[in-house]
Design an enzyme around this catalytic site. Structure first.
Site, PDB file in Angstrom:
ATOM      1  N   THR A 187      13.968 -15.172  29.675  1.00  0.00           N
ATOM      2  CA  THR A 187      14.676 -15.335  30.949  1.00  0.00           C
ATOM      3  C   THR A 187      16.009 -14.603  30.898  1.00  0.00           C
ATOM      4  O   THR A 187      16.474 -14.176  29.843  1.00  0.00           O
ATOM      5  CB  THR A 187      14.930 -16.818  31.267  1.00  0.00           C
ATOM      6  OG1 THR A 187      15.912 -17.316  30.348  1.00  0.00           O
ATOM      7  CG2 THR A 187      13.661 -17.655  31.130  1.00  0.00           C
ATOM      8  N   CYS A 188      16.665 -14.503  32.065  1.00  0.00           N
ATOM      9  CA  CYS A 188      17.904 -13.737  32.148  1.00  0.00           C
ATOM     10  C   CYS A 188      19.125 -14.570  31.795  1.00  0.00           C
ATOM     11  O   CYS A 188      20.259 -14.207  32.122  1.00  0.00           O
ATOM     12  CB  CYS A 188      18.055 -13.177  33.558  1.00  0.00           C
ATOM     13  SG  CYS A 188      16.641 -12.186  34.019  1.00  0.00           S
ATOM     14  N   ASP A 189      18.911 -15.670  31.133  1.00  0.00           N
ATOM     15  CA  ASP A 189      19.944 -16.657  30.918  1.00  0.00           C
ATOM     16  C   ASP A 189      20.440 -16.564  29.466  1.00  0.00           C
ATOM     17  O   ASP A 189      19.637 -16.598  28.541  1.00  0.00           O
ATOM     18  CB  ASP A 189      19.252 -18.011  31.182  1.00  0.00           C
ATOM     19  CG  ASP A 189      20.200 -19.160  31.216  1.00  0.00           C
ATOM     20  OD1 ASP A 189      21.270 -19.060  30.600  1.00  0.00           O
ATOM     21  OD2 ASP A 189      19.853 -20.164  31.852  1.00  0.00           O
ATOM     22  N   ASP A 190      21.750 -16.466  29.280  1.00  0.00           N
ATOM     23  CA  ASP A 190      22.314 -16.406  27.919  1.00  0.00           C
ATOM     24  C   ASP A 190      21.936 -17.616  27.067  1.00  0.00           C
ATOM     25  O   ASP A 190      21.881 -17.534  25.856  1.00  0.00           O
ATOM     26  CB  ASP A 190      23.849 -16.358  28.000  1.00  0.00           C
ATOM     27  CG  ASP A 190      24.371 -14.936  27.842  1.00  0.00           C
ATOM     28  OD1 ASP A 190      23.539 -14.000  27.843  1.00  0.00           O
ATOM     29  OD2 ASP A 190      25.595 -14.770  27.721  1.00  0.00           O
ATOM     30  N   ASN A 206      12.157 -18.660  36.113  1.00  0.00           N
ATOM     31  CA  ASN A 206      12.360 -17.207  36.109  1.00  0.00           C
ATOM     32  C   ASN A 206      11.029 -16.421  36.125  1.00  0.00           C
ATOM     33  O   ASN A 206      10.983 -15.242  35.760  1.00  0.00           O
ATOM     34  CB  ASN A 206      13.187 -16.818  34.869  1.00  0.00           C
ATOM     35  CG  ASN A 206      14.142 -15.660  35.102  1.00  0.00           C
ATOM     36  OD1 ASN A 206      14.948 -15.337  34.241  1.00  0.00           O
ATOM     37  ND2 ASN A 206      14.078 -15.025  36.257  1.00  0.00           N
TER      38      ASN A 206
END
Ligand SMILES: *Cc1c(COP(=O)(O)O)cnc(C)c1O
Length: 402
Positions: free
Chosen positions: A326-329, A366
């Site tokens: 996903t694009c999440d840190d 996501n």
């Protein structure tokens, strides 16, 4: 379901684009038989660890007849699969409608509680479910708050009645209950059997204080599996100490001992194949993560065993961390995960011991989370049940076949 020899055979057969969950029914059946034969009492499977219908059927076929459900959804699920199973609703805070449906539609007679408020809720909802007559067939287990100091994941804050309030609650519960129990949870992945001894001593104090007849002692879950850096004593040691302490408690002659393993019955059931989509130094970007089966790896730093799925996998190892898709840190798994130093994008990795709180946690966040599922015949990456842990207390191992 496709049956393969092992994870490498799956990769050779289909080079999966999505993460693939691998089922090992033989490992779950072996764990179930171990508890059924060796635990000195009754074994309830804690469904929340892994509610897979396939797994629940495997456990039933291996002799697990009782199921700890924590929601009306879990009660519906297990009742739908196993019409003859005994369901116990062991969440101490329930919606009145959930109690009512469980009692009326799913045959649930066992409930846990940790407050007078919940006792009253159970009395009202079961009376309504029983056509206005207060039921005389309830088994009620008072949940005591106990320490999680021996466990890797604490369950000490949220639930459980303090010892100082236990006498009043036990006496009030005794009035409604046909069978009265005491339950607790020492926390998940309890690394020492003394966790149970300490909790049972608290149960003893509660019984003495309250001067009530107790019919069930339920030692809950917490039985450990094997992970890198977490090598517990053998489960036989836990069972022996629990048995000895239980036998000395002031309970009724016909009293029963129960346990509620989730992790220990399910951890070995699943592993997962992921693909490396990118490498940046010692960070591997893989196609499953914190919102997939690796929630615990991301959020509590849990280390799962890993191996590279490549024919010529040898040479020096190095430590890696993972990023999920996903694009999440936050989609980051610190590890460290030890893998061959030359690992590269396009390689496949098997992540082991994901049957408990792993495969069950997958989301669709996501747009990720699609998975293939297949069955494999090889051994899990580590096992409490293979009988090859000669003296596990001195080995540092995760028993690996490769
Ligand atoms: C989660 C839970 C279990 C299972 O715990 P494990 O550590 O997975 O064995 C058992 N009982 C209750 C009430 C639980 O909430």
């Amino acid at each position: 379901m496709q049956l393969h020899l092992d994870a490498l055979a799956v990769v050779r057969a289909s080079a999966p684009d999505q993460p693939a969950i691998l089922n090992r029914p033989h490992a779950a059946a072996r764990a179930a038989r171990f508890f059924v034969e060796k635990f000195p009492g009754k074994t309830l499977y804690a469904v929340k660890a892994n509610p897979s219908p396939d797994l629940i059927r495997v456990l039933w076929d291996a002799g697990v007849t009782h199921y700890d459900v924590a929601s009306v959804g879990e009660a519906r699920l297990v009742r739908g699969l196993l019409p003859e199973a005994t369901l116990c609703f062991m969440h101490p805070v329930k919606a009145p409608s959930a109690i009512l449906e469980a009692y009326r539609d799913h045959g649930v007679r066992t409930f846990s509680l940790d407050s007078l408020e919940e006792l009253e809720k159970i009395r009202l909802a079961t009376t309504e479910a029983n056509d206005g007559v207060e039921p005389t067939d309830l088994t009620l287990c008072v949940r005591l708050r106990v320490s999680s100091e021996y466990s890797e994941l604490s369950l000490a804050s949220k639930f459980g009645c303090e010892l100082s309030d236990a006498a009043e609650l036990l006496q009030a519960t005794r009035q409604l209950a046909d069978c009265l129990g005491i339950c607790f949870h020492v926390g998940s992945q309890a690394m020492s059997p003394h966790a149970y001894v300490q909790a049972l001593e608290k149960a003893r104090a509660a019984i003495v204080d309250a001067s009530v007849t107790v019919d069930i002692i339920d030692v809950g879950g917490g039985f450990p599996s094997i992970y890198p850096g977490m090598e517990p004593p053998p489960l036989e040691d836990y069972f022996a100490l629990i048995d000895r302490t239980y036998e000395s408690l002031p309970v009724s002659y016909s009293a029963e001992l129960w346990c509620e393993p989730g992790r220990a019955l399910s951890a070995e059931y699943n592993s997962m194949i992921v693909r490396v989509e990118k490498r940046r130094g010692d960070e591997l970007y893989i196609n499953d993560g914190a919102y997939g089966a690796l929630f615990d790896a991301a959020h509590v730093g849990w280390r799962f065993p890993v191996r590279l799925l490549r024919e010529d996998a040898n040479g020096d190892n190095a430590d890696f961390s993972f990023y999920g898709p996903t694009c999440d840190d936050m989609d980051h798994m610190e590890g460290p995960f030890e893998l061959p130093a030359d690992i590269r994008s396009g390689d496949y990795i098997e992540i082991g011991m994901l049957g408990a709180y792993g495969a069950a946690m997958k989301t669709r966040f996501n747009g990720f989370g699609a998975t293939e599922v297949c069955e494999v015949a090889d051994e899990p990456m580590s096992s409490q049940y293979r009988g090859d842990r000669v003296d596990p207390r001195v080995s540092d191992n995760v028993v690996s076949l490769r």
